[in-house]
Design an enzyme around this catalytic site. Structure first.
Site, short mmCIF file in Angstrom:
data_model
loop_
_atom_site.label_atom_id
_atom_site.label_comp_id
_atom_site.label_asym_id
_atom_site.label_seq_id
_atom_site.Cartn_x
_atom_site.Cartn_y
_atom_site.Cartn_z
N LYS A 168 98.82 30.94 -10.60
CA LYS A 168 100.52 31.99 -10.59
C LYS A 168 101.31 30.80 -11.37
CE LYS A 168 97.17 32.78 -7.03
NZ LYS A 168 95.49 32.16 -7.20
N PHE A 184 86.62 41.57 1.65
CA PHE A 184 88.21 42.29 0.92
C PHE A 184 87.65 42.51 -0.51
CE2 PHE A 184 90.21 38.99 -1.57
CZ PHE A 184 90.30 38.12 -1.01
N PHE A 220 95.83 32.28 4.67
CA PHE A 220 95.90 32.86 3.47
C PHE A 220 94.23 32.79 3.48
CE2 PHE A 220 94.51 33.63 -1.10
CZ PHE A 220 95.06 34.59 -0.78
N THR A 221 93.74 33.55 3.01
CA THR A 221 92.24 34.33 2.79
C THR A 221 90.95 33.25 2.83
OG1 THR A 221 92.05 35.04 1.13
CG2 THR A 221 92.41 36.60 2.63
N TYR A 247 83.25 14.03 -21.74
CA TYR A 247 82.81 14.32 -20.12
C TYR A 247 84.01 13.45 -19.50
CZ TYR A 247 80.34 15.02 -16.15
OH TYR A 247 79.51 15.71 -15.48
N ARG A 282 96.46 44.81 0.97
CA ARG A 282 96.26 42.82 2.33
C ARG A 282 96.80 43.56 3.33
NH1 ARG A 282 95.55 37.82 -1.33
NH2 ARG A 282 93.67 39.48 -0.33
N ASP A 332 100.59 24.36 1.04
CA ASP A 332 99.40 24.85 -0.59
C ASP A 332 100.94 25.75 -1.89
OD1 ASP A 332 98.96 27.01 -1.59
OD2 ASP A 332 97.87 28.60 -0.44
N1 PM9 Z 1 95.82 33.97 -4.34
C1 PM9 Z 1 95.71 36.60 -5.30
O1 PM9 Z 1 95.44 37.31 -5.25
C2 PM9 Z 1 93.41 35.32 -5.81
C3 PM9 Z 1 92.45 34.87 -4.69
S1 PM9 Z 1 93.60 36.79 -3.76
C4 PM9 Z 1 93.35 37.84 -4.26
O2 PM9 Z 1 96.79 35.67 -4.27
C5 PM9 Z 1 97.25 31.51 -2.17
C6 PM9 Z 1 98.29 31.34 -1.31
C7 PM9 Z 1 96.63 31.91 -2.49
C8 PM9 Z 1 95.36 31.77 -3.82
C9 PM9 Z 1 94.81 32.57 -4.06
C10 PM9 Z 1 94.82 30.39 -3.21
C11 PM9 Z 1 93.60 30.40 -3.70
C12 PM9 Z 1 95.49 29.55 -2.56
N2 PM9 Z 1 96.41 29.72 -2.04
O3 PM9 Z 1 92.34 31.96 -6.45
O4 PM9 Z 1 91.32 30.38 -5.78
O5 PM9 Z 1 97.36 32.73 -3.61
O6 PM9 Z 1 93.03 29.36 -7.43
O7 PM9 Z 1 93.54 30.31 -4.68
C13 PM9 Z 1 95.20 34.92 -5.20
P1 PM9 Z 1 92.24 30.52 -6.41
#
Ligand code: PM9
Length: 458
Positions: free
Chosen positions: A259, A450, A125-126, A73, A383, A216
């Site tokens: 990523k 989306f 970013f979303t 833990y 997008r 980011d």
């Molecule tokens: N990006 C992408 O597919 C997954 C979610 S939206 C379909 O591009 C940036 C630049 C990203 C991102 C996620 C996140 C969030 C932050 N910044 O998905 O929570 O491209 O790990 O990261 C997606 P998490």
């Protein structure tokens, strides 16, 4: 040996078999999914270009690391390995693991943003913007104008327009701007990089006004590749050294390890300020878990630590982006309207130019993504206006200049032959583009619509 080709620096050890579907099955699957590719079942997909997030293939070293998970833990040794990797490759002093990127965005937004604060960024970013808004902040776009034009060939369309930032400082005062959020290979602009020259200028400017820079760094290694290829003075620098230099101009970072870092789950918040770190490591307990695991198993942290090292390998990144460029060149040769220069993590089709007969409110990118799936079982994503959502104050749709379909390439997953099949499908959809109908939204969730919105054909 000098390598001229981008051929993959790996061989394949295990494969996952794919299901082939008929056009009739795909038509039905699309109707059931309300024309939203996020609502398709993955087993009904042939080539999955929905996202590069959590979809990469891990190496044998990463899988071996999974077996070394210390599932304690508190104080798991895998956490310390992750911390060491973050210090070594990125140079940040403190790191808090989170279940994925948005977990880090939540913690960061809560500790940094007060109600009424202004958060500039090089395009929204979303999830990032939503967490800023939920914390009481307002996002302002300060990316250069070139980023909003899909055919502008400027090599660093992710750059910040410091003039735009200065206007915000004059209007609201620097005290209202706790930090600027700077993304590497800007996702919503089509995977476009920021230059180190721009980042250095930004650092000088923000230092004068006491504004922090939060990176980011989700696709930082891919950004480093474009710096190596395009920016004066970086040809002979390694990806690892460029990545570290990028981080050195910032005060902290959020990271989706799904990523660049080649893992299926994970992320972190990194900070250099001890007080802010202590605040964050207390808050993370509320949302993610103890500050030495943040919602991850020990094995996940180990795979991430190893993946970070692999992500900054020059041969890896050249092959990864080489594959994206290969597909992009094919589409350019076919005269398909895509975002140029070709970005780091995928190809972005300009749906306004592909389907000029549709108005933006008829969701052209959403309609095109559905059409591509129906044609070949290739899954892409929207997008554009659907992703952009609504203005949280007025409730109106945002109408982004870029209305794009993203063909996101997972890392180390598909072959060159898959890229050829994808290009053929886009070509066949382009040939029948005049017949493609728009969509009407029939279900709209409150947040990040989306992912779950449903549509019907007009
Ligand atoms: N990006 C992408 O597919 C997954 C979610 S939206 C379909 O591009 C940036 C630049 C990203 C991102 C996620 C996140 C969030 C932050 N910044 O998905 O929570 O491209 O790990 O990261 C997606 P998490």
């Amino acid at each position: 040996m000098i390598h001229h080709s981008w051929a993959e620096p790996f061989k394949i050890k295990m494969v996952e078999l794919l299901k082939m579907t008929t056009p009739a099955q795909r038509k039905k699957a699309l109707q059931n999914a309300g024309y939203n590719t996020f609502l398709l079942k993955s087993e009904d997909v042939y080539i999955d270009l929905l996202t590069d997030s959590g979809t990469s293939a891990m190496s044998d070293q990463q899988w071996a690391g999974m077996m070394l998970g210390d599932e304690a833990y508190a104080g798991s040794k895998n956490f310390y390995n992750l911390e060491a990797a973050v210090k070594k490759y990125y140079g940040y002093k403190y790191v808090i693991p989170t279940h994925q990127g948005r977990g880090a965005e939540n913690i960061l937004s809560q500790i940094m943003i007060k109600k009424g604060d202004v958060i500039p960024g090089n395009m929204y970013f979303t999830t990032t913007r939503l967490h800023q808004e939920l914390a009481g902040g307002v996002f302002y776009d300060v990316i250069i104008d070139e980023a909003h034009d899909s055919s502008n060939l400027f090599p660093f369309k992710g750059n910040v327009d410091i003039g735009k930032l200065e206007r915000l400082v004059k209007k609201f005062g620097a005290k209202k701007i706790p930090y600027i959020c700077v993304a590497t290979t800007v996702n919503m602009a089509g995977g476009q990089p920021i230059s180190l020259g721009n980042l250095k200028d930004l650092r000088n400017y923000t230092n004068k006004h006491g504004i922090k820079i939060i990176l980011d760094m989700t696709r930082v290694a891919e950004n480093a590749f474009f710096i190596q290829q395009r920016e004066e003075g970086y040809k002979r620098k390694s990806i690892a050294s460029i990545v570290k230099e990028i981080c050195s101009y910032t005060d902290g970072a959020t990271f989706s390890a799904k990523k660049d870092a080649l893992v299926n789950i994970g992320g972190f918040l990194a900070l250099n300020d001890k007080n802010k770190y202590e605040e964050a490591s207390n808050l993370v307990v509320v949302y993610e878990g103890l500050h030495t695991y943040g919602g991850l198993a020990g094995r996940d942290m180990e795979a991430m630590a190893i993946g970070i090292g692999e992500s900054v390998n020059d041969n890896h990144i050249r092959a990864r982006i080489g594959q994206v460029l290969y597909l992009g060149k094919k589409l350019n040769d076919l005269k398909i309207p895509i975002v140029n220069p070709i970005g780091g993590h995928g190809i972005f089709i300009d749906a306004k130019k592909f389907l000029p007969h549709l108005k933006q409110i008829q969701f052209p990118a959403q309609a095109l993504a559905a059409e591509i799936y129906e044609d070949s079982g290739v899954r892409t994503m929207e997008r554009g206006i659907v992703s952009a959502g609504r203005n949280s104050k007025t409730g109106d749709h945002y109408y982004p200049e870029l209305e794009l379909v993203r063909l996101t390439i997972p890392r180390r997953v598909y072959t060159q032959a898959h890229m050829d099949v994808i290009a053929e499908s886009i070509e066949s959809v382009y040939a029948k583009r005049d017949k493609i109908k728009g969509l009407e939204m029939i279900y709209e969730p409150a947040y990040l619509r989306f992912f779950q919105a449903k549509f019907k054909k007009l």
